[in-house]
Enzyme design. Structure first.
Site, short mmCIF file in Angstrom:
data_model
loop_
_atom_site.label_atom_id
_atom_site.label_comp_id
_atom_site.label_asym_id
_atom_site.label_seq_id
_atom_site.Cartn_x
_atom_site.Cartn_y
_atom_site.Cartn_z
CE LYS A 194 -3.60 2.72 0.88
NZ LYS A 194 -4.63 2.95 -0.16
CG LEU A 254 -2.97 7.85 0.41
CD1 LEU A 254 -2.01 9.05 0.29
CD2 LEU A 254 -2.39 6.66 -0.34
CB CYS A 297 -3.43 9.31 -3.88
SG CYS A 297 -4.89 8.99 -2.84
CG ASN A 345 -3.81 5.66 -8.82
OD1 ASN A 345 -4.69 5.00 -8.27
ND2 ASN A 345 -2.80 6.17 -8.17
N GLY A 364 -11.54 -1.53 -11.78
CA GLY A 364 -12.29 -2.69 -12.24
C GLY A 364 -12.72 -2.59 -13.69
C1 DHB Z 1 -6.10 5.61 -2.50
C2 DHB Z 1 -7.09 5.24 -3.34
C3 DHB Z 1 -6.79 4.94 -4.62
O1 DHB Z 1 -7.74 4.55 -5.48
C4 DHB Z 1 -5.53 5.04 -5.09
O2 DHB Z 1 -5.35 4.74 -6.37
C5 DHB Z 1 -4.53 5.42 -4.27
C6 DHB Z 1 -4.83 5.71 -2.95
C7 DHB Z 1 -6.48 5.94 -1.13
O3 DHB Z 1 -7.38 6.76 -0.99
O4 DHB Z 1 -5.94 5.39 -0.19
#
Ligand code: DHB
Length: 314
Positions: free
Chosen positions: A37, A68, A130, A193, A221
């Site tokens: 992550k 995040l 993000c 992303n 998706g």
């Molecule tokens: C987060 C969500 C996402 O879709 C992404 O691509 C990167 C980070 C998030 O909000 O944690």
């Protein structure tokens, strides 16, 4: 610098990749690498719940505004040596986010990247896109992309990947970003992303499906597959034309082997799995790889490399 993965499939940063236990499950799966992550300088709780709708109606995809949530880079630095024992590359995804110490984004990327290299990570994936933070993503501003890449590429020796936003709805920005990347020694671009600013409504309750950001979140998706294929193909063609040795890693909409094959044909040399991994867990990698190999065999190919970028014009 190149990163070779076998099989050429990883998890996409995000789903099931926050805790050590989750990362260990990826390590034990058929995935060719472990992607964390996105880690930030400070640990983060993330946004208020509900912040994820895993299944949109008709399996269109998933929608999230996670914000995040992660343990902070110092925790991941502790995990990395243990994760490396599984013998596959550990790729640390890194992001910047507002934090009480008010360290500027560039310095956050720099400090995390150098610490995570020292911890033994095999590669860094700079998440510049993000969709769920208040600030405009760095990926949407060529000067900011240049500033982060200058700071990080000068500071670390391990391969660097760059996770980018979809540029399909922003005229001219693709060219500016792609040209900026040519000035740096980067191993790969991961695209796309999540599609930002998307909304869904639950008809049973007549509510928005997620709470943060007024219900707007990032879409992943099957609904985003054609957007991802277009972005993969644009980068692939651009890098070919410029004779740049930057690989394209395809992310977006892969839930069947055939979707991954389309990504390879469009120019991806590695694919990353987000929503499908969210839905099916670690077995997704094995199932997908078996399906990919079957398709290759049935169509007279012996490796993924043979089909990368081989889409035909009509
Ligand atoms: C987060 C969500 C996402 O879709 C992404 O691509 C990167 C980070 C998030 O909000 O944690």
């Amino acid at each position: 610098m190149e990163i070779k993965l076998h099989p050429p499939i990883t998890n996409a940063s995000g789903p099931h990749s926050v805790t050590y236990e989750e990362l260990e499950r990826i390590a034990q799966s058929a995935a060719g690498a472990i992607v964390t992550k996105s880690m930030t300088h400070c640990p983060r709780q993330g946004n208020p719940e509900p912040r994820l709708r895993a299944h949109l109606d008709g399996e269109l995809g998933s929608l999230n505004s996670m914000g995040l949530p992660n343990l902070g880079y110092l925790e991941y630095a502790k995990f990395i040596p243990k994760l490396k024992e599984f013998g596959k590359p550990v790729i640390a995804s890194i992001a910047s986010a507002p934090c009480a110490h008010k360290l500027p984004p560039i310095e956050q990327y720099y400090e995390i990247a150098t610490a995570i290299e020292r911890a033994g990570a095999d590669a860094i994936e700079l998440n510049l896109s993000c969709p769920n933070l208040e600030d405009i993503p760095i990926a949407m501003d060529p000067q900011s992309v240049r500033a982060v890449l200058t700071a990080v590429t000068n500071a670390v020796k391990i391969p660097i990947g760059v996770k980018l936003a979809p540029y399909n709805n922003v005229p001219k920005l693709f060219d500016q970003i792609a040209r900026t990347l040519l000035d740096f020694d980067i191993a790969y671009v991961a695209t796309i992303n999540s599609e930002p600013l998307t909304l869904d409504i639950d008809l049973k309750t007549r509510t928005k499906v997620i709470r943060p950001n007024d219900g707007f979140g990032g879409l992943g998706g099957p609904a985003v597959l054609p957007i991802a294929l277009a972005e993969v193909h644009r980068f692939y063609k651009f890098f070919q034309k410029q004779k740049a040795r930057i690989a394209v890693w395809g992310v977006g909409g892969i839930i069947r082997a055939e979707d991954a094959i389309k990504h390879f044909l469009a120019g991806a040399s590695v694919v990353q799995i987000g929503t499908l991994f969210l839905w099916d867990g670690p077995q997704a990698f094995e199932k997908l790889w078996v399906g990919i190999q079957r398709w290759l065999q049935e169509n007279g190919f012996s490796s993924v490399e043979e089909i990368v970028g081989q889409v035909r014009e009509i």
